[in-house]
Design a protein around this motif. Sequence first.
Motif, PDB file in Angstrom:
ATOM      1  N   GLU A 163      -2.433  10.294  -5.654  1.00 23.16           N
ATOM      2  CA  GLU A 163      -2.700   9.795  -4.305  1.00 23.16           C
ATOM      3  C   GLU A 163      -4.189   9.766  -3.946  1.00 23.16           C
ATOM      4  O   GLU A 163      -4.551   9.527  -2.790  1.00 23.16           O
ATOM      5  CB  GLU A 163      -1.923  10.604  -3.255  1.00 23.16           C
ATOM      6  CG  GLU A 163      -0.411  10.474  -3.403  1.00 23.16           C
ATOM      7  CD  GLU A 163       0.355  11.143  -2.288  1.00 23.16           C
ATOM      8  OE1 GLU A 163      -0.293  11.735  -1.402  1.00 23.16           O
ATOM      9  OE2 GLU A 163       1.595  11.078  -2.299  1.00 23.16           O
ATOM     10  N   LYS A 165      -7.452   7.940  -3.588  1.00 27.24           N
ATOM     11  CA  LYS A 165      -7.934   6.561  -3.541  1.00 27.24           C
ATOM     12  C   LYS A 165      -9.271   6.505  -4.258  1.00 27.24           C
ATOM     13  O   LYS A 165     -10.267   7.059  -3.780  1.00 27.24           O
ATOM     14  CB  LYS A 165      -8.057   6.077  -2.093  1.00 27.24           C
ATOM     15  CG  LYS A 165      -6.711   5.934  -1.402  1.00 27.24           C
ATOM     16  CD  LYS A 165      -6.862   5.430   0.026  1.00 27.24           C
ATOM     17  CE  LYS A 165      -5.498   5.301   0.703  1.00 27.24           C
ATOM     18  NZ  LYS A 165      -5.633   4.860   2.110  1.00 27.24           N
ATOM     19  N   THR A 184      -4.882   6.147  -7.151  1.00 29.73           N
ATOM     20  CA  THR A 184      -4.620   4.897  -6.443  1.00 29.73           C
ATOM     21  C   THR A 184      -5.907   4.085  -6.499  1.00 29.73           C
ATOM     22  O   THR A 184      -6.807   4.284  -5.675  1.00 29.73           O
ATOM     23  CB  THR A 184      -4.224   5.157  -4.976  1.00 29.73           C
ATOM     24  OG1 THR A 184      -3.069   5.998  -4.934  1.00 29.73           O
ATOM     25  CG2 THR A 184      -3.935   3.853  -4.258  1.00 29.73           C
ATOM     26  N   THR A 186      -8.806   1.498  -6.005  1.00 30.95           N
ATOM     27  CA  THR A 186      -9.180   0.718  -4.832  1.00 30.95           C
ATOM     28  C   THR A 186     -10.432  -0.095  -5.139  1.00 30.95           C
ATOM     29  O   THR A 186     -11.542   0.441  -5.089  1.00 30.95           O
ATOM     30  CB  THR A 186      -9.448   1.657  -3.635  1.00 30.95           C
ATOM     31  OG1 THR A 186      -8.319   2.530  -3.451  1.00 30.95           O
ATOM     32  CG2 THR A 186      -9.708   0.879  -2.365  1.00 30.95           C
ATOM     33  N   ILE A 202     -12.019   6.301   0.751  1.00 35.44           N
ATOM     34  CA  ILE A 202     -11.732   6.597  -0.649  1.00 35.44           C
ATOM     35  C   ILE A 202     -12.154   8.045  -0.911  1.00 35.44           C
ATOM     36  O   ILE A 202     -12.909   8.640  -0.127  1.00 35.44           O
ATOM     37  CB  ILE A 202     -12.456   5.638  -1.617  1.00 35.44           C
ATOM     38  CG1 ILE A 202     -13.974   5.682  -1.385  1.00 35.44           C
ATOM     39  CG2 ILE A 202     -11.917   4.227  -1.485  1.00 35.44           C
ATOM     40  CD1 ILE A 202     -14.774   4.882  -2.410  1.00 35.44           C
TER      41      ILE A 202
END
Length: 354
Positions: A163, A165, A184, A186, A202
């Motif tokens: 999880e 970012k 994740t 980005t 982020i």
Amino acid sequence: MTYKSLTAASLVALIMGAGGAMADTWRYAFEEAMEEVQGKFAQKFKEEIEANSDHEVQLFPFGTLGESADIMEQAQSGILQFVDQSPGFTGALIPEAQVFFVPYLLPADQDELVEFFRSSKTIKELFPPLYADQGLELLTMFPEGEVMMTTTNEVTSPADLNEVKFRVMTNPLLVEGYKAFGATPTPLPWGEVYGALQTGIIQGQENPAFFIESTKMYEVTDYITRAGHNNFTTAVMANKEFFDGLPDEDKQLVQDAIAASFDYIVDYQDGLTETSLEKIKEAKPSITITNLTEEQRQPFRDTADDVEQQFLEIGGSQAQAILDQMKADLDAVSGGAADAEGEADADAEAKAEN
């Protein structure tokens, strides 16, 4: 970080001021600051060209002409004669270039790494036609340093990236790679990264140590993790129509300047990573720098096969040929290094016997 976009008026000024009226002024843009690795390479290239010809080279560091996508468009259109850009950004344009983002493919040994970039058939024979299809003459590729993760939380395993970012370049395979790592991914333009980390949009990004230090990414993160998964690669290109139109002596001039700049940048990077990490630690004593053990790296390394398969699916029509040749190139370099070591040991033994 912020950057100044290239406006229509400034674009016209650039063309008129440095274009037709000065036919032997060459324009060269790159993705980093003047005192970072790409900037040092560009300055050496300029020095070599201007010392050995009547040509002038104008240098445009990051931000002066926009973001990475902007300078690539300008190079393809002929506004720029030269551009330095990572396959991280050209991966969408040239899918096969994404091979450089298969984790743990490039060697960690610096001598092997440099020899690969010097001698690789993949770079010298297979990539040039793919770049030519996009209006670009591939002049060289070179490594910029071990890629490290900077994050707001400690990372010692893929589970720690769950999880998170994580900013990545706009490169499909890099996205897949960080998905495989558990994050994740980005995609963000570089100009937005510092602010996104600062505000919590982020929680991580990756880059070589010199870039983390020079851009002060350590100010908005608390952990630097050395997972050994990659080395940042960049490519220097010319507008192909411009390059093809040069007389033979100027083509040789460019190639000689590129060769001299490659040698220079390899020497320049000797010890740069450790020096940069020392500067970061001095600037922010609270930062934690972790060099993962082989045991800790193994779960990250285990994702490489899946990412490699993703490359074969999204890496373009030449993906398999590129990957096969690249592995052959890397095997040749590794074997060459082992042979040289063996010969040195044999020589030492012979001298000892005498």
